[in-house]
Write an enzyme that holds these catalytic residues in place. Structure first.
Site, PDB file in Angstrom:
ATOM      1  NE  ARG A  16      -2.326  -2.035   3.119  1.00 38.78           N
ATOM      2  CZ  ARG A  16      -2.768  -2.317   4.350  1.00 38.78           C
ATOM      3  NH1 ARG A  16      -3.832  -1.688   4.819  1.00 38.78           N
ATOM      4  NH2 ARG A  16      -2.146  -3.203   5.109  1.00 38.78           N
ATOM      5  CE  LYS A  23       4.979  -1.582   6.076  1.00 39.31           C
ATOM      6  NZ  LYS A  23       3.618  -2.040   6.371  1.00 39.31           N
ATOM      7  CD  GLN A  74       8.840 -14.427   5.974  1.00 35.91           C
ATOM      8  OE1 GLN A  74       8.838 -13.200   6.023  1.00 35.91           O
ATOM      9  NE2 GLN A  74       7.803 -15.151   6.360  1.00 35.91           N
ATOM     10  N   GLY A 140      -5.669  -7.414  14.617  1.00 34.15           N
ATOM     11  CA  GLY A 140      -6.149  -8.638  15.257  1.00 34.15           C
ATOM     12  C   GLY A 140      -6.826  -8.260  16.566  1.00 34.15           C
ATOM     13  CG  ASN A 170      -1.471  -8.713  18.374  1.00 32.08           C
ATOM     14  OD1 ASN A 170      -0.600  -8.342  19.158  1.00 32.08           O
ATOM     15  ND2 ASN A 170      -1.239  -9.557  17.367  1.00 32.08           N
ATOM     16  NE  ARG A 333      27.728  23.727  -4.100  1.00 32.04           N
ATOM     17  CZ  ARG A 333      28.494  23.790  -5.196  1.00 32.04           C
ATOM     18  NH1 ARG A 333      28.763  24.954  -5.768  1.00 32.04           N
ATOM     19  NH2 ARG A 333      29.000  22.690  -5.706  1.00 32.04           N
ATOM     20  CG  ASN A 386      35.904  26.844  -8.780  1.00 36.64           C
ATOM     21  OD1 ASN A 386      35.196  27.395  -9.617  1.00 36.64           O
ATOM     22  ND2 ASN A 386      35.439  25.947  -7.945  1.00 36.64           N
ATOM     23  NE  ARG A 440      40.141  49.811 -13.021  1.00 38.02           N
ATOM     24  CZ  ARG A 440      39.903  50.000 -11.725  1.00 38.02           C
ATOM     25  NH1 ARG A 440      39.299  49.062 -11.018  1.00 38.02           N
ATOM     26  NH2 ARG A 440      40.270  51.108 -11.153  1.00 38.02           N
TER      27      ARG A 440
HETATM   28  C1  UD1 Z   1      -0.294  -8.349  12.488  1.00 38.50           C
HETATM   29  C2  UD1 Z   1      -0.988  -9.281  13.496  1.00 38.50           C
HETATM   30  C3  UD1 Z   1      -2.209  -8.578  14.058  1.00 38.50           C
HETATM   31  C4  UD1 Z   1      -1.818  -7.261  14.684  1.00 38.50           C
HETATM   32  C5  UD1 Z   1      -1.052  -6.393  13.693  1.00 38.50           C
HETATM   33  C6  UD1 Z   1      -0.491  -5.203  14.420  1.00 38.50           C
HETATM   34  C7  UD1 Z   1      -0.579 -11.563  12.763  1.00 38.50           C
HETATM   35  C8  UD1 Z   1      -1.140 -12.756  12.118  1.00 38.50           C
HETATM   36  N1  UD1 Z   1      -1.355 -10.499  12.862  1.00 38.50           N
HETATM   37  O1  UD1 Z   1      -1.213  -8.165  11.426  1.00 38.50           O
HETATM   38  O2  UD1 Z   1      -2.840  -9.397  15.010  1.00 38.50           O
HETATM   39  O3  UD1 Z   1      -2.976  -6.574  15.145  1.00 38.50           O
HETATM   40  O4  UD1 Z   1       0.050  -7.127  13.116  1.00 38.50           O
HETATM   41  O5  UD1 Z   1       0.082  -4.293  13.516  1.00 38.50           O
HETATM   42  O6  UD1 Z   1       0.552 -11.581  13.198  1.00 38.50           O
HETATM   43  N2  UD1 Z   1       6.007  -9.798   7.992  1.00 38.50           N
HETATM   44  C9  UD1 Z   1       7.077 -10.565   7.617  1.00 38.50           C
HETATM   45  N3  UD1 Z   1       6.848 -11.705   6.904  1.00 38.50           N
HETATM   46  C10 UD1 Z   1       5.611 -12.133   6.578  1.00 38.50           C
HETATM   47  C11 UD1 Z   1       4.517 -11.343   6.967  1.00 38.50           C
HETATM   48  C12 UD1 Z   1       4.741 -10.181   7.683  1.00 38.50           C
HETATM   49  O7  UD1 Z   1       8.223 -10.237   7.892  1.00 38.50           O
HETATM   50  O8  UD1 Z   1       5.492 -13.190   5.950  1.00 38.50           O
HETATM   51  C13 UD1 Z   1       6.259  -8.566   8.751  1.00 38.50           C
HETATM   52  C14 UD1 Z   1       5.806  -7.329   7.988  1.00 38.50           C
HETATM   53  O9  UD1 Z   1       6.866  -6.820   7.205  1.00 38.50           O
HETATM   54  C15 UD1 Z   1       5.411  -6.387   9.126  1.00 38.50           C
HETATM   55  C16 UD1 Z   1       4.980  -7.334  10.246  1.00 38.50           C
HETATM   56  O10 UD1 Z   1       5.511  -8.594   9.930  1.00 38.50           O
HETATM   57  O11 UD1 Z   1       6.499  -5.617   9.577  1.00 38.50           O
HETATM   58  C17 UD1 Z   1       3.471  -7.408  10.384  1.00 38.50           C
HETATM   59  O12 UD1 Z   1       2.927  -7.930   9.196  1.00 38.50           O
HETATM   60  P1  UD1 Z   1       1.578  -7.398   8.608  1.00 38.50           P
HETATM   61  O13 UD1 Z   1       1.302  -8.115   7.341  1.00 38.50           O
HETATM   62  O14 UD1 Z   1       1.558  -5.921   8.581  1.00 38.50           O
HETATM   63  O15 UD1 Z   1       0.565  -7.961   9.717  1.00 38.50           O
HETATM   64  P2  UD1 Z   1      -0.872  -7.453  10.001  1.00 38.50           P
HETATM   65  O16 UD1 Z   1      -1.805  -8.029   9.014  1.00 38.50           O
HETATM   66  O17 UD1 Z   1      -0.860  -5.991  10.182  1.00 38.50           O
HETATM   67 CA    CA Z   2       0.582  -4.154   9.689  1.00 35.13          CA
END
Ligand code: UD1
Ligand code: CA
Length: 462
Positions: A16, A23, A74, A140, A170, A333, A386, A440
């Site tokens: 997004r 990001k 990952q 969540g 969460n 500069r 210069n 001059r």
């Molecule tokens: C997650 C939580 C949600 C919580 C929210 C808070 C889970 C399943 N859900 O949801 O309960 O309210 O964060 O912001 O955990 N990321 C990885 N690898 C992945 C997926 C995500 O590194 O495969 C990282 C993302 O880069 C990010 C973080 O984990 O920094 C959270 O991932 P995101 O997809 O934003 O989770 P939410 O759906 O927001």
């Molecule tokens: Ca998030």
């Protein structure tokens, strides 16, 4: 208890944001978003920090390597639980693991300290930071039983209408004992609406195995804001800028209009300095005490010593000594270095040059690749030539020299101690100490040149 290991999840794409840049590297108050999370983790006592990276991995590693982070990769983004599995080889048994997200730049170190404290004091195996939101959409939800204990966390996409109405969410920030954590992660399966390995699913596993799960309800919902798009990015920017200005003001800096004064996180400003409106201090800029900066000053990685005045000017990667006067409309500069008591006035550009103590370049000049001594006066319109289109050359102006207005100094060239150049001269040869260098053509007057034609036929000129 030993220091916690912090794991920062940062492998997601951040779709997004609609950006080529990962990001977590988008700057907030002049620092990559993830660096604010790193800062909070460090201030909570984490010594080892591991970032889980995937999307934009090279860019992130390149930017964060110098910050002493370790990395786990990952390859495929299969969910937050899957992300955490990738650090297994890097974390030992019986460690305390602080799990953070790379996209929550407003998180404070003291909040993490509190989470760790509750985790330790309650003897929990897992602790979750939560907060109550007016609008819990996207997060969540925390499901509790009749006794008020956490049962599980349900993602919005998996939640029923009743669960969606829950306002406690969460934060995505946790503390775990490493041994049961990795056992629980082994047991995860992706049978949910998004087909992902949810980290949140380890909590029912802990409870089912007789382990303790604590929750810490954080009163400041703003702090857990996760940045998903550029609207939220701007919100976070504003909050961090307000925090920074507040910290400066409490530290003795007057900010006349905080709403129009932007100070990056890494900037320092000394006591009794006054920041006037529309001033922007960026990067690693350092401003001393009793300065007057602005209105409309823009400093980028600039150093300004005590008692200096900078008005409506741009100062970039340069050094300004004590009691100097810069601007209005000066452009310093990289490599510009003003010693004590120098005056650089309007429409003056200085690049890679030292200007000695008490010297003045009051107006309309370009000084580049020059070494200017003390108490030199450089007249309006002076240019150091210069560059010959191929290479850059140096100009040396010794102490007490006086450079007449509109002098061209064709480098390499030297003007000696106490020497003077005549206004309008193009100086190509060394001017010895105390000499006048003048180059001059003599002035000649052609009389009557300007008379109307009717009269000019009668006039005699030659
Ligand atoms: C997650 C939580 C949600 C919580 C929210 C808070 C889970 C399943 N859900 O949801 O309960 O309210 O964060 O912001 O955990 N990321 C990885 N690898 C992945 C997926 C995500 O590194 O495969 C990282 C993302 O880069 C990010 C973080 O984990 O920094 C959270 O991932 P995101 O997809 O934003 O989770 P939410 O759906 O927001
Ligand atoms: Ca998030």
């Amino acid at each position: 208890m030993t220091a916690p290991v912090a794991v920062i999840l940062a492998a997601g794409k951040g779709v997004r944001m609609k950006s080529e840049m990962p990001k977590v590297l988008h700057p907030v108050a002049g620092l990559p978003m993830v660096m604010h999370v790193v800062r909070a983790a460090r201030s909570a006592g984490a010594q080892r920090l591991i970032a889980v990276v995937g999307h934009g991995r090279q860019q992130i590693e390149q930017r964060l390597q110098a910050e002493g982070l370790e990395f786990a990769v990952q390859e495929q983004q299969l969910g937050t639980g899957h992300a955490l599995m990738q650090v297994r080889g890097l974390v030992g048994e019986g460690e305390t693991v602080l799990v953070l997200c790379g996209d929550t730049p407003l998180l404070r170190g003291e909040t993490l300290r509190r989470l760790l404290e509750v985790h330790r004091q309650s003897g929990a195996d897992a602790s979750v930071l939560t907060s109550c939101l007016e609008d819990p959409r996207g997060y969540g939800r925390v499901v509790r039983n009749a006794g008020g204990d956490l049962v599980r966390i349900v993602e919005e996409k998996d939640a029923c209408a009743e669960e969606r109405a829950i306002r406690e969410v969460n934060a995505g920030i946790y503390c775990f004992s490493s041994t049961p954590l990795f056992q629980a992660l082994d047991g995860l399966s992706p049978d949910n609406a998004q087909g992902e390995y949810y980290l949140t699913d380890v909590l029912p596993w802990f409870l089912g195995h007789g382990l303790r799960v604590a929750t810490v309800l954080h009163p400041d919902a703003e702090e857990i804001l996760g940045i998903n798009d550029r609207v939220q990015l701007a919100q976070a920017e504003q909050v961090l800028r307000q925090r920074k200005n507040r910290e400066l003001m409490l530290g003795g800096v007057t900010i006349i209009d905080p709403s129009s004064t932007l100070v990056d996180w890494g900037v320092s400003v000394g006591e009794d300095t006054v920041l006037y409106p529309f001033t922007i201090l960026e990067g690693s800029s350092r401003v001393g005490r009793r300065c007057r900066i602005g209105p409309g000053a823009h400093l980028i990685d600039a150093r300004v010593a005590d008692g200096t005045v900078v008005d409506k000017s741009t100062l970039w990667d340069c050094q300004v000594g004590e009691a100097c006067q810069v601007g209005p409309y000066a452009y310093l500069r990289p490599g510009a270095c003003l010693e004590r008591g120098v005056k650089v006035g309007d429409f003056v550009e200085i690049k890679k040059s030292v200007i000695g103590q008490g010297s003045k370049v009051p107006h309309l000049a370009y000084v580049g690749d020059a070494e200017v001594g003390s108490y030199v006066n450089i007249g309006a319109g002076t240019i150091t030539c210069n560059y010959d289109g191929r290479a850059k050359y140096k100009t040396v102006i010794e102490d007490h020299a006086f450079i007449g207005s509109n002098t061209n100094l064709v480098a390499p060239v030297k003007v000696g101690y106490g020497a003077i150049t005549g206004a309008g001269s193009t100086i190509t040869k060394e001017v010895p100490p105390y000499a006048l260098g003048v180059e001059r053509a003599r002035q000649r007057n052609i009389s009557g040149w300007g008379k109307p034609e009717a009269e000019s036929s009668t006039s005699d000129d030659s």
